[in-house]
Design an enzyme around this catalytic site. Structure first.
Site, PDB file in Angstrom:
ATOM      1  N   HIS A  55       2.068   2.174  -3.123  1.00  0.00           N
ATOM      2  CA  HIS A  55       1.169   3.160  -3.728  1.00  0.00           C
ATOM      3  C   HIS A  55       1.757   4.559  -3.740  1.00  0.00           C
ATOM      4  O   HIS A  55       1.051   5.523  -4.012  1.00  0.00           O
ATOM      5  CB  HIS A  55      -0.177   3.159  -3.006  1.00  0.00           C
ATOM      6  CG  HIS A  55      -0.940   1.880  -3.186  1.00  0.00           C
ATOM      7  ND1 HIS A  55      -2.166   1.652  -2.600  1.00  0.00           N
ATOM      8  CD2 HIS A  55      -0.653   0.749  -3.890  1.00  0.00           C
ATOM      9  CE1 HIS A  55      -2.600   0.433  -2.933  1.00  0.00           C
ATOM     10  NE2 HIS A  55      -1.678  -0.129  -3.712  1.00  0.00           N
TER      11      HIS A  55
ATOM     12  N   ASP B  14       0.867  -1.183   0.000  1.00  0.00           N
ATOM     13  CA  ASP B  14       0.000   0.000   0.000  1.00  0.00           C
ATOM     14  C   ASP B  14       0.896   1.221   0.000  1.00  0.00           C
ATOM     15  O   ASP B  14       2.002   1.168  -0.543  1.00  0.00           O
ATOM     16  CB  ASP B  14      -0.948  -0.038   1.204  1.00  0.00           C
ATOM     17  CG  ASP B  14      -2.285   0.655   0.922  1.00  0.00           C
ATOM     18  OD1 ASP B  14      -2.242   1.840   0.558  1.00  0.00           O
ATOM     19  OD2 ASP B  14      -3.331   0.013   1.073  1.00  0.00           O
TER      20      ASP B  14
END
Length: 918
Positions: free
Chosen positions: A289, A262
Site C-alpha cells: 500500500h 499492506d
C-alpha cells in the site's frame, strides 16, 4: 570466536555515518549511519530438520537458552547442516545487547500453533487465533524489549507461515484475517517482530516473509537500522505491513526491498509519543500500500526523509493518511528522487482516511516537500486537507506525473515549481509535467528473489564429453604441467582376453616350490619383483608378469612396491567372491599389535617390501594409511576376478580393538551397538599410475578404497571396470584420478549417515573421481531406506581448524600459515590444505533411493566443528568462500582470478549428467 575479527564490531557499538542529501539537514535520522557489521558469534546452533519437517516448535528451547546465555555484543548463529536447513520455534525474546544471526541457507519458521502465542495464559481460555471483539491477545514471534544494541543479522530467512493452516484449525492466519474483515471484528494474530522501548536495534540483510500480521513494528524505540532487508509476502495477505515505526525516533531504513499485502512502510505517531527523525533511503517497494505515514498521527510525525525510492505496483505511492479519530500534525516531510510505476494512487495525501470516523483529532499536514518525484503511469492524485481552517501545505519541485485519471485537490495550499495554488473547494483540473521516456530506467529493479543453491549441479552435453574415458585418462603428471600419455584400458588384454599367461601360481592348498608355485600371494609378489628386475637387466622382451591365484581365501597382507615390470594378479574364477585376500587392520591398531600379527609374513622378503612393513611397525598406531590390506605402489599393476577385503568388524564387532586417547563409547554386551568403527582400508593405491582393476570386489566399511597420488597436485590414474566397492563412510577417498566404469558402488547402512566418496583432489588437477554407467546401490537396511545418505563430501585433509566458520569457543581463530596446527583457541591452515578441494563427476548412472535427493553432496563435518568446510561445486565457490574468510585469495594466496586456478573440467568440482534416481 570470529570469522573476520578485525572487521567485526558489537551491534551496540555500530557507528552509523550516512549519505548526505539536499534539503533541510533536520529531516533525517540524527545518528550517523553506515552499513552494520555482523557481531561476534557466541554460539552456533545447527539445524536438525529439513524444510519438509517444519511442523513443530522443536527448536524454541535451545534457541532461547542460547540467546539468554550469550554475552552482550555477540550473536547466536543458526546454521544449516547439509539438507537440514530449518529451525522451528514458538515465540522468542532477544535479550539486550544480544543478536540473532541466521545463515544464508537457513530458514527460521514461526510455529503455526496459536496456543504458543497466548499472551495471558492465566485466563484459562485461548484467544490467540480467535476472531473476537477485541484483538492483540497474541505475543509476537520475536520480541526485542527494553534492549540496547540487539539485532537480527544474516542472509537467511524468517518465515511466519501466515499462509499455513493454523494447528488444530481449518484456516490459515491470513484466511482468518479476511474473515474478520467480513465479520467486522478483530483478528487475534501474532506479529513477526516487535521492538519495544529499545535503543540502537539493527536488522541487516535478513529476509522476512509470510508474516501472519505486521512484519516489524517499533514502539518507543530510539535508534533503529534496517539495512539490506527483504520483506516478501503475498499482495493479498491482509494487515501484513512491512516496517512500522510507531512513537519512535532516529530510524533508518536503507537498501531494502519490500513487497507485502499492506503498507510497505507505515510511519505512525501513536499514543506514546511522536515519531521523528526517520530516513527511508535507497529502497525498492513492490506490491503493498505504499510509502505511508499514518494512519495514527495523533502524537505527531515529523522530520521524515524519503530519498531514492522506487515503487512498482503499490496501490498507493507516496501516502499520508489519517482521520479525526487519530489525527495529529505531520510536518517536515521530504520526498526526494522517487520513481512510481503501476500505482492506482501515485500521490495519496488525505485527511479523511476513514470518512465515517468520529472525533476531534483533526489531521494537519504541513511543510511537505516532493522533489524530483516521477510517476510513469496514470493514477489517481489525492491531495485533500480537512477543511478551510486546516489546509495542507505541500511544495512540489520538478514533479512529473503521467496524466492522472482522477484528481482530488481540496483544502490545500500547493507550491508547484514556485507557483502558488490555493484550493479551498475541490479541484480536478491541475496540469502536471509529464515524465520523460527514459526516467527511472535504472531504479525500477525486479525484486531480488533469493537464488537457491543448486545442490545437484548438472553438466551440459558438451561438458559431459570431457568425461569420456580417453579424455580423463589421457594425461598424467603435475597439475598444470601434465604430459600426454594416451591410455584406453578397455583395449588391454586384461579386458579383451579370457586366457592370460601364467608366470606364477598361488594355491593355498598345494605344495610350493617358491619359484613359480606359492601358497601366499605376497610370496608370489616377492618373486615377481625379483624376476622383473632380472628380466629388465637382461633386456628381456617381457613387458609384464602374470600371477594366477587359485580360488580360496588368503588371510594375509599384500604389499606391492614399485616394480621393474608391471604385475597382473588374476583368478580364472569369474566370481570374484571365490578368490579373496583378507586381513583385519584398523587405524587405531597399535604398532606393536600390527608387528605381532604380521612380522612373520614379511620375514626374508625383498627390501622394498620390507621397507613398507617397517614404515608401519614402529608407529604408536598404524593410522589410516597403514591399514591397507592390499597396498600397491607399482605403476601398471592389474587385478582381475579378485576380492580385496579388510575384515575388520566384518564377521563380528572387534571388542578388543584399541581406542587410544578416546572412549569407545560402549562396552561389551551392549550389542547390536558397534563398539568401535575405525578407518580400515581394503585396497590402497599410492602413486600407482595406470593401475587397472577388472571385475574386482573391494570390501570394507570406513575408507574402503584409498586412492593416493605420489605427490600433491600430481595425477596418478586408475581404472575400475565391472568392479564392486562397498562401505559406509568415505569409502572411496583420495586425490588421484580414478575412473569407475559399469561398476556397483554399495552403501552399507550400519550407520545412520553414510558418504560414498571423500575426494581431496587439488584445485588445479583436471579430474578426480569419475563414475560412468555405474549403479549406486544399498543393502536394504533401515538406515539406507531412510534416503538420507550422501554421494560424497570433500575431504578437508585432516585439517585441525576451519577459516570458513567459527566454533563454539571464545576467541577462536584460524589463519593462514605455512603449516597446519591448532592450539585452542587458535589454529593455522596452509595453502596446501585449502587447495585440496575434491572432485567427483557421475554420469549416465543409476543412483539408489538411499541417496538424499535434494542434497546428495555434504559439507565436511557440520558448522561449529573445527574441521568444517562447506561443499564447493566449482572453482567459483572456492573463490567466493575464501572471500568470506580472513584469507584473501589475491593478497594472501597469490591468485589473480578463479580462471587462473582452474578452467574447463578442472573448474568443475562436483557435478552429474544424465543420471537416474531410483
Amino acid at each position: 570466536m570470529n570469522n573476520v575479527p578485525h572487521r567485526l564490531i558489537s551491534a551496540s557499538l555500530v557507528c552509523i555515518a550516512f549519505v548526505s542529501f539536499t534539503g533541510s539537514a533536520s529531516a533525517q535520522d540524527s545518528r550517523q549511519v553506515s552499513e552494520p557489521r555482523k557481531p561476534l558469534v557466541c554460539m552456533i546452533l545447527t539445524a536438525n530438520q529439513s524444510q519438509a519437517e517444519h511442523n513443530k516448535a522443536v527448536d524454541a528451547e535451545r534457541i532461547q537458552r542460547a540467546l539468554d546465555h550469550c554475552p552482550q555484543g555477540q550473536a547466536v548463529q543458526l546454521a544449516a547442516n547439509n539438507e537440514k536447513d530449518s529451525f522451528q520455534s514458538g515465540p522468542l525474546r532477544i535479550p539486550s545487547g544480544v543478536s540473532l544471526l541466521i545463515d544464508r541457507d537457513v530458514t527460521l519458521y514461526a510455529s503455526s500453533d496459536a496456543a504458543l502465542y497466548e499472551k495471558d495464559i492465566q485466563k484459562g481460555s485461548q484467544t490467540c487465533g480467535v476472531n473476537a471483539d477485541k484483538g492483540r491477545s497474541c505475543k509476537p514471534f520475536i520480541t526485542i524489549e527494553n534492549a540496547r544494541g540487539s539485532g537480527i543479522y544474516g542472509t537467511g530467512v524468517i518465515d511466519g507461515q501466515g499462509g499455513q493452516t493454523v494447528l488444530g484449525k481449518t484456516e490459515s492466519w491470513w484466511q482468518m484475517a479476511r474473515r474478520a474483515q467480513k465479520e467486522k471484528n478483530e483478528h487475534n494474530v501474532p506479529r513477526l517482530i516487535e521492538v519495544i522501548r529499545s535503543e540502537d536495534v539493527t536488522l541487516h540483510q535478513i529476509t522476512l516473509r509470510n508474516s501472519p500480521n505486521f512484519h516489524v513494528t517499533l514502539n518507543r524505540v530510539d535508534g533503529f537500522t534496517a539495512w539490506g532487508v527483504k520483506i516478501d509476502t503475498p499482495h493479498d495477505a491482509r494487515n501484513t505491513d512491512g516496517i512500522d515505526p510507531i512513537s519512535s525516533r532516529n530510524i533508518t531504513i536503507a537498501h531494502s526491498y519490500i513487497r507485502t499485502g499492506d503498507d510497505n512502510i507505515a510511519i505512525k505517531g501513536g499514543n506514546n509519543g511522536a515519531t521523528e527523525n526517520v530516513s527511508v533511503l535507497h529502497n525498492h517497494f513492490y506490491s503493498g500500500h505504499g510509502m505511508s505515514i499514518g494512519s495514527e498521527t495523533n502524537s505527531g510525525v515529523r522530520r521524515i526523509l524519503v530519498q531514492d525510492l522506487s515503487l512498482d505496483g503499490t496501490t498507493s505511492g507516496l501516502r499520508i493518511k489519517s482521520d479525526v479519530s487519530r489525527g495529529g500534525i505531520v510536518e517536515q516531510v521530504r520526498y526526494e528522487d522517487v520513481c512510481i510505476r503501476n500505482s492506482k494512487r501515485p500521490i495519496d495525501i488525505d485527511t479523511r482516511y476513514d470518512p465515517k470516523a468520529l472525533g476531534d483529532k483533526i489531521p494537519q499536514y504541513r511543510d511537505i516537500v516532493l522533489e524530483n518525484v516521477r510517476s510513469l503511469t496514470p493514477g489517481q492524485i489525492i491531495v485533500r486537507g480537512y477543511d478551510v481552517a486546516h489546509p495542507l501545505s505541500i511544495q512540489f519541485k520538478q514533479v512529473a506525473l503521467a496524466a492522472p485519471s482522477v484528481q482530488t485537490l481540496q483544502f490545500a495550499n500547493l507550491n508547484i515549481d514556485q507557483k502558488t495554488f490555493n484550493f479551498s473547494d475541490a479541484a480536478t483540473d491541475l496540469t502536471w509535467s509529464a515524465p520523460k521516456a527514459n526516467d527511472c530506467q535504472e531504479k525500477l529493479l525486479t525484486f531480488p528473489v533469493k537464488q537457491q543453491i543448486d545442490f545437484r549441479p548438472q553438466l551440459s552435453a558438451e561438458q559431459a564429453k570431457l568425461y569420456a574415458i580417453e579424455q580423463v585418462l589421457r594425461t598424467t603428471g603435475a597439475a598444470g604441467k601434465e604430459i600426454v600419455d594416451p591410455w584406453n584400458p578397455l583395449q588391454d588384454d586384461l579386458v579383451t582376453k579370457t586366457d592370460l599367461p601364467v608366470d606364477y601360481i598361488v594355491d593355498a592348498n598345494a605344495s610350493a616350490d617358491n619359484k613359480t608355485k606359492f601358497t601366499t600371494v605376497q610370496a608370489a609378489i616377492n618373486q615377481a619383483l625379483l624376476d622383473g628386475r632380472r628380466l629388465l637387466a637382461e633386456k628381456s622382451p617381457r613387458r609384464r608378469l602374470y600371477i594366477l591365484v587359485q580360488a580360496g581365501i588368503y588371510k594375509e597382507l599384500m604389499y606391492v612396491p614399485e616394480t621393474a615390470l608391471p604385475i597382473t594378479l588374476y583368478s580364472k574364477d569369474s566370481d570374484a567372491r571365490n578368490t579373496k585376500i583378507s586381513a583385519s587392520v584398523h587405524a587405531a591398531l597399535l604398532g606393536s599389535v600390527y608387528t605381532e600379527r604380521f612380522a612373520q609374513q614379511f620375514a626374508n622378503l625383498d627390501p622394498a617390501i620390507l621397507a613398507m612393513y617397517q614404515s608401519l611397525k614402529d608407529r604408536p598406531v598404524v593410522g589410516t594409511s597403514g591399514t591397507g590390506i592390499a597396498w600397491i605402489k607399482a605403476d601398471g599393476f592389474q587385478a582381475k576376478n579378485i576380492t580385496f577385503e579388510n575384515a575388520y568388524n566384518k564377521d563380528k564387532v572387534d571388542l578388543k580393538a584399541e581406542c587410544p586417547n578416546t572412549s569407545c563409547g560402549a562396552t561389551a554386551g551392549t550389542a547390536p551397538v558397534v563398539v568401535v568403527q575405525h578407518q580400515a582400508v581394503a585396497l590402497m593405491l599410492e602413486g600407482a599410475d595406470k593401475a587397472q582393476f577388472e571385475n574386482v570386489r573391494v570390501h570394507g566399511f570406513q575408507d574402503t578404497l584409498f586412492l593416493k597420488s605420489r605427490a600433491i597436485a600430481h595425477t596418478s590414474r586408475s581404472f575400475f571396470h565391472r568392479a564392486y566397492v562397498e562401505g559406509n563412510v568415505d569409502f572411496i577417498f583420495g586425490d588421484t584420478t580414478a575412473y569407475f566404469y559399469r561398476s556397483e558402488i554399495k552403501s552399507l547402512g550400519d550407520r545412520s549417515t553414510s558418504y560414498v566418496t571423500a575426494p581431496n583432489t587439488n584445485v588445479k588437477t583436471r579430474y578426480g573421481f569419475v563414475f560412468n554407467e555405474s549403479h549406486f546401490t544399498h543393502d536394504g537396511s533401515v538406515n539406507a531406506l531412510a534416503g538420507k545418505f550422501y554421494l560424497g563430501r570433500q575431504w578437508f585433509h585432516t585439517q585441525k581448524c576451519t577459516p570458513y566458520a567459527g566454533i563454539n569457543l571464545p576467541a577462536y581463530s584460524c589463519t593462514l600459515a605455512d603449516a597446519d596446527s591448532y592450539q585452542a583457541p587458535r589454529g593455522t591452515i596452509s595453502k596446501t590444505v585449502l587447495e585440496t578441494v575434491g572432485k567427483v563427476v557421475i554420469l549416465n548412472s543409476t543412483i539408489g533411493a538411499h541417496i538424499q535427493k535434494q542434497h546428495p553432496w555434504a559439507d565436511w563435518n557440520k558448522k561449529s566443528s573445527l574441521a568444517f568446510r562447506p561443499v564447493q561445486f566449482s572453482v567459483d565457490d572456492y573463490w567466493n568462500n575464501l572471500l568470506m574468510t580472513e584469507i584473501d585469495p589475491v593478497k594472501d594466496l597469490g591468485y589473480t582470478a578463479p580462471a587462473q586456478l582452474a578452467t574447463g573440467s578442472a573448474a568443475i568440482f562436483l557435478a552429474e549428467f544424465n543420471n537416474k534416481q531410483e
